[in-house]
Design an enzyme around this catalytic site. Structure first.
Site, short mmCIF file in Angstrom:
data_model
loop_
_atom_site.label_atom_id
_atom_site.label_comp_id
_atom_site.label_asym_id
_atom_site.label_seq_id
_atom_site.Cartn_x
_atom_site.Cartn_y
_atom_site.Cartn_z
N ARG A 17 18.81 12.26 15.86
CA ARG A 17 20.00 11.96 16.42
C ARG A 17 20.67 11.50 14.92
O ARG A 17 19.45 11.38 13.97
CB ARG A 17 20.04 10.64 17.38
N ALA A 66 8.61 6.36 12.24
CA ALA A 66 6.45 5.80 11.77
C ALA A 66 5.74 6.63 11.21
O ALA A 66 6.57 7.64 12.96
CB ALA A 66 6.16 4.74 12.64
N LYS A 68 12.06 16.15 11.86
CA LYS A 68 12.91 16.52 12.31
C LYS A 68 14.05 15.74 13.06
O LYS A 68 13.82 14.59 13.58
CB LYS A 68 13.14 17.75 13.33
N ASN A 85 0.44 -0.97 -0.25
CA ASN A 85 -0.30 -0.33 -0.07
C ASN A 85 0.51 1.02 -0.27
O ASN A 85 0.92 2.20 0.71
CB ASN A 85 -1.08 0.10 0.85
N HIS A 136 -0.64 20.92 -6.26
CA HIS A 136 -1.45 21.02 -6.63
C HIS A 136 -1.43 22.80 -6.32
O HIS A 136 -1.67 22.88 -5.52
CB HIS A 136 -3.10 20.71 -5.78
#
Ligand code: COA
Length: 228
Positions: A219, A196, A216, A119, A148
């Site tokens: 480490r 994730a 961000k 997916n 868009h």
């Protein structure tokens, strides 16, 4: 069927996969002799021929599929008439439900031994999507090298066309966790890890571990402290 004979039969069938007219039948027979889902990966490694599931949908004029690729059930590879090329390097795996789609001159190139789980949504529109070698992509990731246009409030967004801040480049050996989204113009450096659920809106340096919305750097691999 004894293991050795079964392997020989499957090998012959996968050799037949490249033969015009009977190729499709050979792949169907080979598929029927394996178990479901990832059990069929075995078929991609028996010969140089890729394994392309009979349940995959492929509609692309400028398509290269390298040896030992695995294209699972319900994968879609689709090029609009104005789409650019699609390249799957050697040993690329695309798992079920993944869509690769190109249009408006965009292309999608995937480097060798990159594995893309179920997916995922890989688009090349206006901008290109370039994914390097040995990239590990968890399920549900998405890449959009275009956006868009939406500034004109008097017209539907649908009528305003699309724009891009540039190509998306995922360098070699990157690991993308579950459900990562990458926006146009972003480069993720070699060996980086993306947590994730992250949305990557800016470039990520090589070997960084980045997470969050927007992503961000938390480490670097092999180092405990975060570097500015
Ligand atoms: C990013 C990741 C690799 C962990 O890296 P890590 O360096 O071990 O990070 P830590 O667990 O020490 O967390 C460090 C900080 O980042 C935060 N963080 C970790 N993962 C995050 C994520 N996905 N999104 C947002 N923040 C995250 C932690 O909450 C922690 O914040 P704090 O310092 O404020 O407490 C891991 O959290 C992750 O997201 N793995 C992906 C899992 C996955 O998708 N698996 C599919 C298998 S293919």
């Amino acid at each position: 069927m004894a293991l050795g004979i079964r392997k020989q039969v499957l090998t012959v069938l996968m050799q037949g996969a490249a033969v015009p007219v009977i190729g499709g039948l050979c792949v169907r027979l080979a598929s029927a002799l394996r178990g479901p889902y990832k059990d069929k990966k075995y078929l991609a490694n028996l010969t140089c021929n890729p394994y392309i599931s009979p349940k995959a949908q492929i509609w692309a004029k400028d398509l290269e599929i390298g040896p030992q690729c695995f294209v699972d059930d319900y994968v879609t590879i689709y090029a609009h008439p104005d789409g650019g090329r699609i390249v799957l390097g050697e040993g690329v795996h695309l798992y079920r439900g993944t869509i690769v789609e190109v249009g408006a001159g965009g292309s999608v190139v995937i480097g060798p031994h990159t594995h893309i789980q179920s997916n995922c949504n890989l688009k090349g529109f206006l901008g290109n999507l370039h994914i390097g070698a040995n990239v590990q992509m968890a399920p549900g990731c998405g890449f959009s090298p275009y956006e868009h246009k939406f500034e004109d409030t008097s017209r539907p967004i649908r009528e305003q066309g699309i724009t891009t801040r540039g190509d998306i480049v995922i360098e070699d050996d990157v690991w993308l966790g579950l459900g990562v989204y990458v926006l146009d113009g972003v480069r993720i450096g070699k060996g980086a890890v993306i947590g994730a659920g992250s949305v990557v809106t800016r470039d990520i340096p090589a070997y960084a571990i980045a997470a969050g919305v927007p992503a961000k750097v938390i480490r670097y691999r092999g180092r405990r402290a975060v570097e500015a």
